[in-house]
Design an enzyme around this catalytic site. Structure first.
Site, PDB file in Angstrom:
ATOM      1  N   GLU A 173      25.020  51.407 -24.678  1.00  0.00           N
ATOM      2  CA  GLU A 173      24.640  52.560 -23.849  1.00  0.00           C
ATOM      3  C   GLU A 173      25.851  53.181 -23.138  1.00  0.00           C
ATOM      4  OE1 GLU A 173      21.301  51.548 -21.284  1.00  0.00           O
ATOM      5  OE2 GLU A 173      19.940  51.600 -22.992  1.00  0.00           O
ATOM      6  N   GLU A 292      16.787  48.663 -28.855  1.00  0.00           N
ATOM      7  CA  GLU A 292      16.052  48.348 -27.618  1.00  0.00           C
ATOM      8  C   GLU A 292      14.802  49.206 -27.617  1.00  0.00           C
ATOM      9  OE1 GLU A 292      18.016  48.267 -23.785  1.00  0.00           O
ATOM     10  OE2 GLU A 292      19.894  47.604 -24.710  1.00  0.00           O
TER      11      GLU A 292
HETATM   12  O1  AHR Z   1      16.901  45.878 -21.531  1.00  0.00           O
HETATM   13  C1  AHR Z   1      17.238  46.140 -20.200  1.00  0.00           C
HETATM   14  C2  AHR Z   1      18.372  47.145 -20.089  1.00  0.00           C
HETATM   15  O2  AHR Z   1      17.928  48.387 -20.569  1.00  0.00           O
HETATM   16  C3  AHR Z   1      19.583  46.853 -20.924  1.00  0.00           C
HETATM   17  O3  AHR Z   1      20.472  45.995 -20.271  1.00  0.00           O
HETATM   18  C4  AHR Z   1      20.204  48.210 -21.107  1.00  0.00           C
HETATM   19  O4  AHR Z   1      20.905  48.322 -22.324  1.00  0.00           O
HETATM   20  C5  AHR Z   1      19.021  49.157 -21.025  1.00  0.00           C
HETATM   21  O5  AHR Z   1      19.253  50.193 -20.156  1.00  0.00           O
END
Ligand code: AHR
Length: 509
Positions: A173, A292
């Site tokens: 990110e 994610e």
């Molecule tokens: O999954 C929780 C957080 O969400 C992670 O650390 C980050 O990559 C995202 O913003």
């Protein structure tokens, strides 16, 4: 009662199902690693401190690949802190989650855990506070057979054979304002390119994922993807997509619109990647890693994310999933399958405790959250090729998506076993659905070999340490196969799975 139709044709294939879409994510965050995966002294821990109950649930979940070690944590992490004799590992501040990191679990422990869980590791290099050279060192430590300082270090640490990690994420990110070492798209794209080139010199057959936007709502979404790929198109294989569903107004219908939004998001990112390819006159196609995805809003802010002081193993973002979350997760899994031509990897974020499909108590039991169930059923039954689902369903307006069909579905067909698996979400919250499935180009004598439904009268029902099976799949009783298809009654607000097989292939599991 509403009526819906799903038509599937054996020859209308979206793509081969990459089973890595049933991936998960483990971050050094709260209690995901410590008292999640790893808890020496727990009655069920093995000699290495790995919780056997969590390993068993991970296998039952059917996770195929697990991303590690972060997440936001990654962007301040020194991998060297987490290898070697445990007594000598430094204790550090984790600046991402405002916690104290003991480093008692690191790269070698993660690889050992992956072997025990029968999952492929997907690792990430820190491009927040660090750069290409540190990443090169980690790849050499992991993948080089021996005879160099770093590979021999790994061997001295007990791993004679290289870890052979193929999948790597280039940072995490890096567009995000909350990210340690946030970069502009041009800065990051160039760094991703340089890092990718260096890593491939050490280990040529890596599969590399560059960071896409950290969510679709950021003002840089789209422009970020384009610029990053302009810089590193030739050197990376995948681009990441991150998607977290929220339900801020306790409106189940709107919440389930996140499913359509995720589909749009994936298609948009693929289109941007193809625009970069077109501008370069390139036939290469960048694939996507939805590395994610989950539901995350109930335990997202304030003390859920940051606690005073620098606690060790705090209870952070321990979202308790309810029944409607399981419906959303089931719909999201259909979206991932239906984008089989572009999505190669997807990771449910996360595996344990911190927005985890599995929950544990320190020294106590482990149990399945509601979202565990659609994932486990889909991972068990989805195999082979993803068939294009032609859906005929009434629709209704939603704010997140203007035309939402009441039926959300996906299907796979496995030529090797002759099995067809159908996954169907009835998004109508008050009407049952009379679903008619037509199977074209297949043996008409299909027999039903498995059928389950996930249903609860209360959208807020959840699984807890005292009632771990409040939401769980039950055998489906209102389904009939025959005449080259299937008819089923789907309860209002239910997620369903049906598996069919022709008698001639029944001997060929
Ligand atoms: O999954 C929780 C957080 O969400 C992670 O650390 C980050 O990559 C995202 O913003």
């Amino acid at each position: 009662m509403i009526r819906t139709r799903l038509t599937l044709d054996r020859d209308f294939v979206i793509g081969e199902l990459d089973r890595r879409i049933f991936g998960a994510f483990v971050e050094h965050l709260g209690r995901c690693v410590y008292t999640g995966l790893y808890e020496p002294g727990h009655p069920d821990a093995d000699a290495q401190g790995l919780r056997r109950d969590v390993l068993a649930l991970t296998r039952e979940l059917g996770a195929t690949i697990v991303r590690y070690p972060g997440g936001n944590f990654l962007s301040g992490y020194r991998w060297e802190d987490g290898v070697g004799p445990r007594a000598q590992r430094p204790v550090r501040l984790d600046l991402a989650w405002h916690s104290t990191e003991s480093n008692q679990f690191g790269t070698d422990e993660f690889i050992a855990w992956c072997r025990a869980a029968s999952v492929e590791p997907m690792m990430a290099v820190n491009l927040g506070t660090r750069g290409a050279d540190d990443a090169r060192g980690l790849i050499e430590y992991c993948n080089h057979p021996g005879g160099t300082a770093l590979s021999d270090q790994r061997r001295r640490h007990g791993s004679e054979a290289p870890h052979g990690v193929r999948s790597w994420c280039l940072g995490n990110e890096m567009d995000a304002p909350w990210q340690i070492g946030q970069k502009t798209a041009a800065e990051y794209g160039r760094l991703a390119r340089d890092t990718a080139q260096l890593l491939r010199r050490v280990s040529p057959h890596l599969q590399l994922t560059a960071c896409g936007s950290s969510n679709r709502d950021l003002p840089t979404f789209g422009a970020w993807e384009y610029e990053v790929l302009e810089q590193c198109f030739d050197d990376v294989d995948l681009l990441s997509v991150h998607a977290y569903f929220e339900n801020p107004h306790a409106d189940t219908w709107e919440f389930l619109g996140n499913i359509d939004r995720m589909d749009m998001h994936i298609r948009e990112v693929a289109a941007i990647a193809d625009a970069v390819a077109a501008r370069r006159h390139s036939r290469k196609r960048i694939m996507l890693a939805v590395d994610e995805w989950n539901i995350w809003y109930k335990a997202r802010h304030g003390a859920h994310a940051h606690q005073p002081g620098w606690p060790r193993t705090p209870r952070l973002i321990e979202e308790v999933y309810n029944f409607e979350d399981a419906l959303a997760a089931g719909g999201a899994l259909s979206v991932l399958m239906n984008n089989a031509d572009r999505v190669r990897v997807a990771c449910l974020a996360q595996l344990v405790n911190a927005i985890g499909a599995i929950r544990t108590e320190p020294g106590g039991p482990a149990w399945r959250q509601t979202i565990f169930h659609p994932f486990a059923l889909a991972a068990r039954h989805a195999r082979g090729q993803v068939l294009r689902p032609v859906i005929d369903s009434p629709t209704r307006y939603g704010v997140l998506h203007p035309e939402m069909a009441y039926l959300v579905a996906s299907a796979t067909h496995d030529p090797a076993s002759g099995r067809t698996a159908i996954f169907a979400l009835n998004r109508h919250l008050s009407e049952a659905q009379e679903l008619q499935v037509e199977l074209r180009g297949m043996d008409p004598r299909q027999q039903l070999i498995d059928a389950h439904e996930l249903f609860h009268l209360d959208m807020n029902a959840a699984n807890t340490v005292h009632a771990p099976d409040t939401v769980a799949p039950r055998p489906h009783r209102e389904v009939r196969a025959g005449d080259g298809g299937l008819r089923a009654r789907l309860k209002p607000g239910s997620w369903n799975v049906f598996v069919l097989q022709a008698p001639s292939s029944a001997m060929n599991p």
